[in-house]
Scaffold this motif. Structure first.
Motif, PDB file in Angstrom:
ATOM      1  N   LYS A 239      -1.198  -4.271   3.110  1.00  0.00           N
ATOM      2  CA  LYS A 239      -1.424  -5.086   1.925  1.00  0.00           C
ATOM      3  C   LYS A 239      -0.747  -4.464   0.705  1.00  0.00           C
ATOM      4  CE  LYS A 239      -5.227  -7.964   0.256  1.00  0.00           C
ATOM      5  NZ  LYS A 239      -4.843  -9.153   1.009  1.00  0.00           N
ATOM      6  N   HIS A 240      -0.540  -3.128   0.754  1.00  0.00           N
ATOM      7  CA  HIS A 240       0.046  -2.417  -0.382  1.00  0.00           C
ATOM      8  C   HIS A 240       1.258  -1.581   0.034  1.00  0.00           C
ATOM      9  CE1 HIS A 240      -3.422  -3.521  -2.856  1.00  0.00           C
ATOM     10  NE2 HIS A 240      -4.177  -3.201  -1.815  1.00  0.00           N
ATOM     11  N   ALA A 241       1.929  -1.977   1.110  1.00  0.00           N
ATOM     12  CA  ALA A 241       3.101  -1.218   1.566  1.00  0.00           C
ATOM     13  C   ALA A 241       4.111  -2.159   2.208  1.00  0.00           C
ATOM     14  CB  ALA A 241       2.673  -0.136   2.567  1.00  0.00           C
ATOM     15  N   LYS A 242       5.373  -1.768   2.170  1.00  0.00           N
ATOM     16  CA  LYS A 242       6.416  -2.543   2.815  1.00  0.00           C
ATOM     17  C   LYS A 242       6.343  -2.352   4.331  1.00  0.00           C
ATOM     18  CE  LYS A 242       9.676  -2.323  -1.044  1.00  0.00           C
ATOM     19  NZ  LYS A 242      11.034  -1.907  -1.481  1.00  0.00           N
ATOM     20  N   PRO A 243       6.743  -3.371   5.122  1.00  0.00           N
ATOM     21  CA  PRO A 243       6.689  -3.232   6.578  1.00  0.00           C
ATOM     22  C   PRO A 243       7.523  -2.074   7.096  1.00  0.00           C
ATOM     23  CG  PRO A 243       7.950  -5.188   5.934  1.00  0.00           C
ATOM     24  CD  PRO A 243       7.232  -4.702   4.714  1.00  0.00           C
ATOM     25  N   SER A 244       8.683  -1.827   6.462  1.00  0.00           N
ATOM     26  CA  SER A 244       9.529  -0.714   6.911  1.00  0.00           C
ATOM     27  C   SER A 244       8.885   0.629   6.578  1.00  0.00           C
ATOM     28  CB  SER A 244      10.912  -0.808   6.260  1.00  0.00           C
ATOM     29  OG  SER A 244      10.801  -0.908   4.856  1.00  0.00           O
ATOM     30  N   HIS A 245       8.156   0.693   5.463  1.00  0.00           N
ATOM     31  CA  HIS A 245       7.452   1.914   5.095  1.00  0.00           C
ATOM     32  C   HIS A 245       6.322   2.184   6.081  1.00  0.00           C
ATOM     33  CE1 HIS A 245       5.332   4.414   1.712  1.00  0.00           C
ATOM     34  NE2 HIS A 245       5.940   5.166   2.604  1.00  0.00           N
ATOM     35  N   ALA A 246       5.638   1.113   6.483  1.00  0.00           N
ATOM     36  CA  ALA A 246       4.575   1.246   7.480  1.00  0.00           C
ATOM     37  C   ALA A 246       5.155   1.713   8.810  1.00  0.00           C
ATOM     38  CB  ALA A 246       3.868  -0.099   7.661  1.00  0.00           C
ATOM     39  N   ALA A 247       6.306   1.177   9.164  1.00  0.00           N
ATOM     40  CA  ALA A 247       6.900   1.454  10.469  1.00  0.00           C
ATOM     41  C   ALA A 247       7.230   2.928  10.664  1.00  0.00           C
ATOM     42  CB  ALA A 247       8.163   0.610  10.655  1.00  0.00           C
ATOM     43  N   ILE A 248       7.703   3.598   9.593  1.00  0.00           N
ATOM     44  CA  ILE A 248       8.115   4.998   9.754  1.00  0.00           C
ATOM     45  C   ILE A 248       6.924   5.886  10.114  1.00  0.00           C
ATOM     46  CG2 ILE A 248       7.866   5.566   7.304  1.00  0.00           C
ATOM     47  CD1 ILE A 248      10.278   7.390   7.595  1.00  0.00           C
ATOM     48  N   ILE A 249       5.741   5.583   9.560  1.00  0.00           N
ATOM     49  CA  ILE A 249       4.543   6.372   9.880  1.00  0.00           C
ATOM     50  C   ILE A 249       3.980   5.949  11.228  1.00  0.00           C
ATOM     51  CG2 ILE A 249       2.228   7.031   9.121  1.00  0.00           C
ATOM     52  CD1 ILE A 249       3.136   6.487   6.252  1.00  0.00           C
TER      53      ILE A 249
END
Length: 300
Positions: A239-249
């Motif tokens: 809800k507060h992050a980009k999908p690509s940012h989520a993907a790296i973690i």
């Protein structure tokens, strides 16, 4: 990085750890239950585990006409996400019958590279590092899954196809969580996936109490932890992050799965397999590196 982004990162890391060890649970469950039965039961458990949260938030929710209209959209969004989740989880569970927990996780992890690439169809800009990362990931996949006869096992192939649906699922969750409540979205998509899985299970698989009893621990972990907790952490975090940012973690789920497979299932990888895993992980991280740095700089 602000406080909300830090919370999102923690949610993603916890989800990655839970999902990583869930591959072990799925591998054990596959010994006793068919793929559709296992997914049907575990996603039912996952949806039921969210009922207390739904009741809690319902008490604090103002009953307005707008909310009623939004509920219809939430139902539609959850059903769409649930159908994609059904396809992704089915392919993953079918594939895990014929491969190891570690390999299944690393191949599934291709969605990290696929997310920004598929984002091209949504007019998202894809940078050079993503394409280089994708090439590294594909080379790694070759070493991990393709034998000397240029043959990919059926299990690995199913995991590869499933990775495309996992990528689509992340993009969908990113889109819908900006518009609807994350907990409601999770509940509806889990219920949809469970219903679809159980319909096919009843038509094609032999469901026995013996199998359900033997697989109870993997089902509880896969249902309550992997589904109810981890997918909700993903939805709330995005809800507060980009999908690509989520993907790296979230990419670190493959590392946790490999560790779990070695420690709990006595699985092993040869040198070729370790090389493939290393290249895939490098590709996953490289494909997100510039996006992560740019996002961090904006926050400072």
């Amino acid at each position: 990085m602000n406080k909300q982004e830090l919370k999102s990162n923690i949610y993603f890391f916890l989800a990655a750890a839970i999902w990583g060890f869930a591959f072990v649970a799925q591998r054990v469950g596959a010994k006793y239950l068919g793929a559709f039965t296992f997914n049907g039961v575990r996603f039912a458990m996952g949806s039921l585990s969210l009922i207390p949260l739904l009741i809690y938030f319902k008490k604090n929710e103002k009953q307005t006409h707008e909310k009623k209209v939004n509920y219809k959209y939430e139902l539609k969004a959850g059903a769409i996400a649930g159908c994609i989740l059904f396809l992704a989880s089915t392919l993953q569970q079918l594939g895990i019958y014929e491969t190891t927990a570690g390999k299944a996780a690393f191949i599934t992890g291709l969605y990290i590279v696929l997310v920004p690439i598929l984002g091209l169809f949504l007019k998202h800009h894809t940078k050079l590092n993503t394409w280089i990362g994708a090439i590294l990931a594909v080379i790694g996949l070759y070493f991990l899954s393709v034998n000397e006869s240029f043959f990919i096992s059926r299990g690995d192939f199913l995991e590869i196809v499933g990775a495309f649906f996992w990528a689509a699922h992340i993009l969908l969750i990113d889109y819908f969580t900006k518009k609807v409540d994350a907990v409601k979205l999770s509940f509806i998509q889990f219920a949809t996936c469970s219903i679809l899985s159980m319909i096919i299970a009843l038509l094609t698989e032999d469901i026995t109490m013996y199998g359900l009893t033997k697989a109870i621990i993997p089902l509880l972990y896969g249902g309550i932890c992997s589904v109810g907790i981890a997918y909700t952490l993903q939805a709330v975090g995005q809800k507060h992050a980009k999908p690509s940012h989520a993907a790296i973690i979230l990419s670190f789920e493959s590392v946790f799965a490999c560790i779990g497979g070695i420690l709990l299932l006595n699985e092993s990888l040869n040198l070729r397999g370790f090389l493939g895993c290393s290249l895939m992980l490098c590709g996953m991280l490289l494909s997100q590196l510039k996006v992560s740095i740019r996002h961090s700089n904006k926050s400072n």
